[in-house]
Every structure is written in structure tokens, then in C-alpha cells.
Design a protein around this motif. Structure first.
Motif, PDB file in Angstrom:
ATOM      1  N   GLU A 161       0.726  -1.841  -0.095  1.00  0.00           N
ATOM      2  CA  GLU A 161      -0.159   0.213   0.032  1.00  0.00           C
ATOM      3  C   GLU A 161       0.746   1.062   0.089  1.00  0.00           C
ATOM      4  O   GLU A 161       1.957   1.168   0.376  1.00  0.00           O
ATOM      5  N   VAL A 162       0.653   2.070  -0.542  1.00  0.00           N
ATOM      6  CA  VAL A 162       0.681   3.634  -0.609  1.00  0.00           C
ATOM      7  C   VAL A 162       0.750   3.843   0.737  1.00  0.00           C
ATOM      8  O   VAL A 162      -1.229   4.314   1.236  1.00  0.00           O
ATOM      9  N   ASN A 163       1.723   4.795   1.741  1.00  0.00           N
ATOM     10  CA  ASN A 163       0.822   5.554   2.394  1.00  0.00           C
ATOM     11  C   ASN A 163       1.160   7.090   2.054  1.00  0.00           C
ATOM     12  O   ASN A 163       1.525   7.420   1.066  1.00  0.00           O
ATOM     13  N   ILE A 164       1.194   7.927   3.019  1.00  0.00           N
ATOM     14  CA  ILE A 164       1.166   9.134   2.753  1.00  0.00           C
ATOM     15  C   ILE A 164       2.220   9.957   2.769  1.00  0.00           C
ATOM     16  O   ILE A 164       2.377  10.791   2.058  1.00  0.00           O
ATOM     17  N   ASP A 165       3.499   9.527   3.843  1.00  0.00           N
ATOM     18  CA  ASP A 165       4.637  10.133   3.333  1.00  0.00           C
ATOM     19  C   ASP A 165       5.229  10.050   2.097  1.00  0.00           C
ATOM     20  O   ASP A 165       6.079  10.049   1.731  1.00  0.00           O
ATOM     21  N   GLN A 166       5.120   8.696   1.456  1.00  0.00           N
ATOM     22  CA  GLN A 166       5.428   7.945   0.431  1.00  0.00           C
ATOM     23  C   GLN A 166       4.123   8.733  -1.015  1.00  0.00           C
ATOM     24  O   GLN A 166       5.341   9.309  -1.791  1.00  0.00           O
ATOM     25  N   LEU A 167       3.023   9.559  -0.751  1.00  0.00           N
ATOM     26  CA  LEU A 167       2.333  10.169  -1.603  1.00  0.00           C
ATOM     27  C   LEU A 167       2.748  11.767  -1.324  1.00  0.00           C
ATOM     28  O   LEU A 167       2.745  12.309  -2.278  1.00  0.00           O
ATOM     29  N   LYS A 168       3.012  11.850  -0.496  1.00  0.00           N
ATOM     30  CA  LYS A 168       4.063  13.649  -0.529  1.00  0.00           C
ATOM     31  C   LYS A 168       5.194  13.428  -1.449  1.00  0.00           C
ATOM     32  O   LYS A 168       5.541  14.786  -1.755  1.00  0.00           O
ATOM     33  N   GLU A 169       6.069  12.491  -1.179  1.00  0.00           N
ATOM     34  CA  GLU A 169       7.494  11.978  -2.228  1.00  0.00           C
ATOM     35  C   GLU A 169       7.076  12.448  -3.626  1.00  0.00           C
ATOM     36  O   GLU A 169       7.875  12.986  -3.947  1.00  0.00           O
ATOM     37  N   TYR A 170       6.234  10.774  -3.344  1.00  0.00           N
ATOM     38  CA  TYR A 170       5.295  11.192  -4.815  1.00  0.00           C
ATOM     39  C   TYR A 170       5.534  12.844  -5.795  1.00  0.00           C
ATOM     40  O   TYR A 170       6.004  12.912  -6.604  1.00  0.00           O
ATOM     41  N   ALA A 171       4.627  13.298  -5.050  1.00  0.00           N
ATOM     42  CA  ALA A 171       3.945  14.771  -5.161  1.00  0.00           C
ATOM     43  C   ALA A 171       5.092  15.093  -5.880  1.00  0.00           C
ATOM     44  O   ALA A 171       5.506  16.826  -6.335  1.00  0.00           O
ATOM     45  N   ASN A 172       6.528  15.358  -4.734  1.00  0.00           N
ATOM     46  CA  ASN A 172       7.145  16.837  -4.986  1.00  0.00           C
ATOM     47  C   ASN A 172       8.221  16.419  -6.056  1.00  0.00           C
ATOM     48  O   ASN A 172       8.935  16.916  -6.452  1.00  0.00           O
ATOM     49  N   LEU A 173       8.351  14.475  -6.200  1.00  0.00           N
ATOM     50  CA  LEU A 173       9.283  14.504  -7.163  1.00  0.00           C
ATOM     51  C   LEU A 173       8.481  15.081  -8.654  1.00  0.00           C
ATOM     52  O   LEU A 173       9.167  15.293  -9.658  1.00  0.00           O
TER      53      LEU A 173
END
Length: 317
Positions: A161-173
Motif C-alpha cells: 500500500e502507498v502511505n501518506i509520506d510516500q504520496l507526498k514524496e512522489y508529489a514533490n518529485l
């Protein structure tokens, strides 16, 4: 991931992603026509482009997403799309088998898609990058929570599953990558074509438009693809964030294509601007195209060329 770094000559100073205010306020009609030319092809007349725009919802969707990333509409006004069809298991398997893992990020998903392109690029942080990152995170989170296409694609590649921290880092990228291409590319090969200009100014293309195209095409899953079938056989594949068209024979997959590499969007951009030999992938290959920065780069070049052609057409009216 083995890579030969090909140094391209960048032909003007690097600009901020939003330094030129006009980039943020492209006319709606211009965005609509550019979207049509991106989807249908850049060689049509203005009357044909208008007809496509009247008949298609593609440009309406791109314009809606463009407005969201520009802050003109709220997230609640952006349509949610449901599960996709995986067109061909062979293509998905090929992509998964060739994704790089070099420990560039603690998250495997981001590690698979964050390699730089084999081109010298100077990245520059901008204030707009932070705003876009917030909007991207909100959209990704909404789609994940509501079983949107991003989650469907993700679950077809990964078991976690994707967690919130991962989604935020991906959005930054995504935000940083979309804001990176504000420079001019020089054509490296001669041609009689009037479309492939000597120079293409990527600073004409707003990051918001790149993101709108990417969301329309892939819902921001960089391993997304669409098989283009003719006479019951896969002849081309639209790949990556912005679904760049690649000839099927460029991929090393048995029983697809026609055993001849036809020059499609990826092959043409690679040849004229990215250092590839004709019909080859010796410098910039299909795995580079799956990387977020590489896909945005090719998309920005194509949109920059479309912008130039459309400007010429409209000027002659």
C-alpha cells in the motif's frame, strides 16, 4: 541501470518554471488546440483541429486539469476515473522486468521511476513547485482513497500500500520534474520537415500543462501504457506518464510489431533532439522514457514543437 550520459548543448540560460508570467495563463483555446494536436497529431489544419475539439472530450479534460493545477478550480471539480484495462500482460511484464533499482529512494515505487534522463539537465527549485506539490498530493490522495486509476495501476505492479509520506514524496518529485524544463533544445539532425524546428523553447510550456497531459494519459502512474492495435496486432505502445507513442519494434517483445522500427513520437524526438541514431535507442531508450523526468522531457519537447506550429497557423489566419 546502465546508461551512457549524452551531453546535449543547452542553448539558452535556465529560467524559473514560472518566471515568465505568460506561461501560467495560456489562453484556454490555445490549451485546447495543443491538447488536440498532442492526441491526434500535429499536422492537421486549423479547421480539422477545431472539428476534433468539437467532437472530442480529450481537450476538455486536459483543460479541466490545467485549470486545477493553475488554481482556477477546486479538487472537488476534478472528475474521478475508475479502473483501467491492462491491455497486454506481455508489455506489463516487460516494463516490470526492466525497471531500475539503484537504491536512489527508500520507496521501491519511487526508486523505479526517479532516474535522471541521459541528458545534462540543470534543475531549479521554484516557489510554484511547492504549490503544485500540494495540489498533486491532494489529487493523488483523493484518487487513492477512492479507488481511482492511479491506485489500480499501482496495485497491478506492486503488492503493498502507498502511505501518506510516500504520496507526498512522489508529489514533490512530480512537481520538481515538471518545473525542470525551461530551456531551449537544439535539433541535432538535418530535416526537410517544417515541424522539427532548429530550436524548441521549452520555457513556453507551463508545468501545469505537462501535469494536465500526464494526468489525462496515465493518472500519474509512470508505468502506465496503452497498446495501439492495428489489424489485430500491437503496432505501437503509448508509454509513461504522458503516454509517448513508441513503435512496438523498439521494445524487445516477441510477436508484436512488424519487424520494422517505424518512426513515431519517441523515435523522432529521440533522433532529432536527444542523440539517438535513426531508428535506434542507443542514447535515450524506452526505459529512460518510463522515468518521470525523461517522460516529461520528451512531452515538453513535443508540446514545444506543437506550440510553435500552432502559433504559425494562428498567425496566418
Amino acid at each position: 541501470m546502465k546508461k551512457v550520459i549524452f551531453i546535449l548543448i543547452i542553448c539558452c540560460a535556465i529560467y524559473s518554471c514560472v518566471k515568465n508570467e505568460s506561461k501560467d495563463v495560456l489562453d484556454d483555446l490555445l490549451v485546447s488546440y495543443m491538447a488536440i494536436m498532442y492526441n491526434y497529431g500535429p499536422s492537421y489544419t486549423i479547421d480539422e483541429i477545431k472539428t476534433f475539439a468539437e467532437q472530442s472530450s480529450y481537450d476538455d479534460d486536459v483543460l479541466e486539469y490545467y485549470h486545477y493545477f493553475c488554481g482556477k478550480i477546486k479538487l472537488k471539480d476534478v472528475k474521478l476515473h475508475e479502473k483501467p484495462q491492462i491491455y497486454d500482460q506481455r508489455i506489463k511484464d516487460y516494463i516490470k522486468q526492466h525497471l531500475p533499482m539503484n537504491n536512489s529512494n527508500n520507496y521501491v515505487f519511487i526508486d523505479n521511476f526517479d532516474d535522471p534522463p541521459p541528458v545534462q539537465i540543470l534543475f531549479k527549485n521554484t516557489e510554484s513547485e511547492n504549490i503544485l506539490s500540494e495540489r498533486l498530493y491532494s489529487l493523488l490522495y483523493r484518487d487513492w482513497q477512492n479507488e481511482g486509476l492511479f491506485k489500480s495501476w499501482y496495485k497491478s505492479f506492486y503488492n503493498d500500500e502507498v502511505n501518506i509520506d510516500q504520496l507526498k514524496e512522489y508529489a514533490n518529485l512530480l512537481a520538481k520534474s515538471a518545473c525542470s524544463y525551461s530551456f531551449t533544445m537544439r535539433r541535432l539532425q538535418n530535416t526537410s520537415s517544417t515541424f522539427y524546428k532548429d530550436y524548441v523553447d521549452l520555457s513556453e510550456i507551463p508545468a501545469e500543462l505537462l501535469l494536465a497531459i500526464a494526468y489525462k494519459e496515465s493518472r500519474f502512474f509512470p508505468g502506465s501504457f496503452r497498446a495501439e492495435i492495428y489489424q489485430d496486432k500491437i503496432q505501437a505502445i503509448s508509454m509513461g506518464l504522458c503516454h509517448i507513442l513508441v513503435d512496438a519494434d523498439t521494445l524487445e517483445i516477441p510477436d508484436i510489431g512488424n519487424q520494422v522500427v517505424d518512426m513515431r513520437t519517441f523515435e523522432l524526438i529521440g533522433y532529432y533532439y536527444l542523440g539517438n541514431d535513426y531508428g535506434k535507442k542507443n542514447t535515450f531508450n524506452e526505459i529512460d522514457l518510463l522515468q518521470i523526468k525523461g517522460n516529461f522531457l520528451v512531452c515538453a519537447i513535443q508540446l514545444g514543437l506543437i506550440y510553435q506550429r500552432l502559433s504559425e497557423i494562428l498567425k496566418d489566419l
